[in-house]
Write an enzyme that holds these catalytic residues in place. Structure first.
Site, PDB file in Angstrom:
ATOM      1  N   CYS A 273       0.929  -1.050  -0.020  1.00  0.00           N
ATOM      2  CA  CYS A 273      -0.098  -0.003   0.019  1.00  0.00           C
ATOM      3  C   CYS A 273       0.942   1.219  -0.068  1.00  0.00           C
ATOM      4  O   CYS A 273       1.846   1.224   0.872  1.00  0.00           O
ATOM      5  CB  CYS A 273      -0.832   0.057   1.303  1.00  0.00           C
ATOM      6  SG  CYS A 273      -2.077   1.413   1.464  1.00  0.00           S
TER       7      CYS A 273
ATOM      8  N   HIS B 207      -9.505  -3.472  -2.362  1.00  0.00           N
ATOM      9  CA  HIS B 207      -8.273  -2.837  -1.370  1.00  0.00           C
ATOM     10  C   HIS B 207      -8.740  -1.137  -1.445  1.00  0.00           C
ATOM     11  O   HIS B 207      -8.623  -0.829  -0.023  1.00  0.00           O
ATOM     12  CB  HIS B 207      -7.099  -2.955  -2.078  1.00  0.00           C
ATOM     13  CG  HIS B 207      -5.621  -2.232  -1.689  1.00  0.00           C
ATOM     14  ND1 HIS B 207      -4.766  -3.003  -1.034  1.00  0.00           N
ATOM     15  CD2 HIS B 207      -5.501  -0.824  -1.477  1.00  0.00           C
ATOM     16  CE1 HIS B 207      -4.045  -2.107  -0.709  1.00  0.00           C
ATOM     17  NE2 HIS B 207      -4.367  -0.858  -0.823  1.00  0.00           N
ATOM     18  N   GLU B 208      -8.984  -0.555  -2.320  1.00  0.00           N
ATOM     19  CA  GLU B 208      -9.475   0.679  -2.290  1.00  0.00           C
ATOM     20  C   GLU B 208     -10.799   1.091  -1.432  1.00  0.00           C
ATOM     21  O   GLU B 208     -10.684   1.989  -0.767  1.00  0.00           O
ATOM     22  CB  GLU B 208      -9.479   1.540  -3.768  1.00  0.00           C
ATOM     23  CG  GLU B 208      -8.338   1.131  -4.628  1.00  0.00           C
ATOM     24  CD  GLU B 208      -6.909   1.886  -3.659  1.00  0.00           C
ATOM     25  OE1 GLU B 208      -7.242   2.683  -2.993  1.00  0.00           O
ATOM     26  OE2 GLU B 208      -6.076   1.206  -4.047  1.00  0.00           O
TER      27      GLU B 208
ATOM     28  N   HIS C 246     -10.127   1.352   2.135  1.00  0.00           N
ATOM     29  CA  HIS C 246      -9.649   2.748   2.585  1.00  0.00           C
ATOM     30  C   HIS C 246     -10.549   3.487   2.933  1.00  0.00           C
ATOM     31  O   HIS C 246     -10.631   4.180   3.655  1.00  0.00           O
ATOM     32  CB  HIS C 246      -8.815   3.358   1.449  1.00  0.00           C
ATOM     33  CG  HIS C 246      -7.315   2.817   1.400  1.00  0.00           C
ATOM     34  ND1 HIS C 246      -6.512   2.995   2.314  1.00  0.00           N
ATOM     35  CD2 HIS C 246      -6.760   2.218   0.241  1.00  0.00           C
ATOM     36  CE1 HIS C 246      -5.329   2.800   1.859  1.00  0.00           C
ATOM     37  NE2 HIS C 246      -5.461   2.172   0.786  1.00  0.00           N
TER      38      HIS C 246
END
Length: 221
Positions: free
Chosen positions: A134, A178-179, A182
């Site tokens: 990341c 993954h995003e 966030h």
């Protein structure tokens, strides 16, 4: 909790597939240690690194205006992503607590995506385990194995505010997840197995030592 739990559903299941590297070229080269750029052309935004609070703060604000200013912001995010040699970038990673991320899982700009106000409506039970890094953890200095659903069904708005429904699979599904994490205040590090967390602890401690403010947020809400 549910976001963290779904990754653990099938960790002992035969449906798990294991691979190694998660980067811009996917399988083309090994992970290499690097620092983020300290500035980017045409903007004051920089990569927000752990443990800055914007990475953990939730909820993030929905996107409601899809105007020229917003379009310019997303183009800046894409430029930062490319210059950082990433495949995705979420708003909290440049210090903005907003529900938007950009990504491109390929080498073609035709695959660029701007994702606003997203929801993952369905996760596959089959998962794939790959190594992820990341930008906000100085990428490959803090990489570890992460289980992600092999495919997902998503709903979001694009850069024009148009509603989009897509079923994603493989590497694109991994990048999206993954995003999406966030936007929920979750870092890939939070999903590492204990042995990988232990292996990168020195890097985590280094990032903590570099941060001299008193508002550090270490864990997700």
């Amino acid at each position: 909790e549910s976001l963290l739990q779904y990754q653990r559903l099938n960790l002992n299941n035969k449906s798990i597939h294991r691979h190694r590297h998660h980067n811009r070229h996917h399988n083309n080269h090994d992970l290499q240690m690097r620092l983020n750029p300290t500035s980017f052309k045409g903007t004051d935004y920089i990569i927000t690194e752990f443990p800055r609070p914007s990475l953990r703060r939730t909820p993030n604000a929905p996107i409601s205006k899809f105007d020229d200013e917003f379009s310019s912001k997303t183009q800046t995010m894409l430029s930062i992503m490319y210059e950082s040699k990433g495949v995705g970038l979420a708003a909290p990673q440049i210090g903005l607590n907003e529900l938007v991320f950009v990504y491109n899982p390929s080498d073609s700009k035709d695959m660029e995506r701007v994702v606003c106000n997203p929801t993952i409506t369905k996760f596959s039970e089959d998962v794939i385990v790959e190594e992820e890094g990341c930008l906000s953890l100085r990428s490959d200095e803090c990489a570890g194995q992460v289980a992600r659903s092999e495919w997902i069904e998503t709903e979001y708005q694009n850069e024009l505010g148009q509603k989009v429904r897509r079923r994603l699979k493989g590497f694109e599904a991994r990048v999206f997840q993954h995003e999406y994490d966030h936007l929920k205040g979750i870092l890939c590090y939070d999903r590492f197995p204990p042995e990988d967390r232990e292996a990168v602890q020195q890097s985590i401690d280094r990032l903590l030592g570099l941060y001299d403010e008193d508002d550090a947020l270490i864990d997700p809400d």
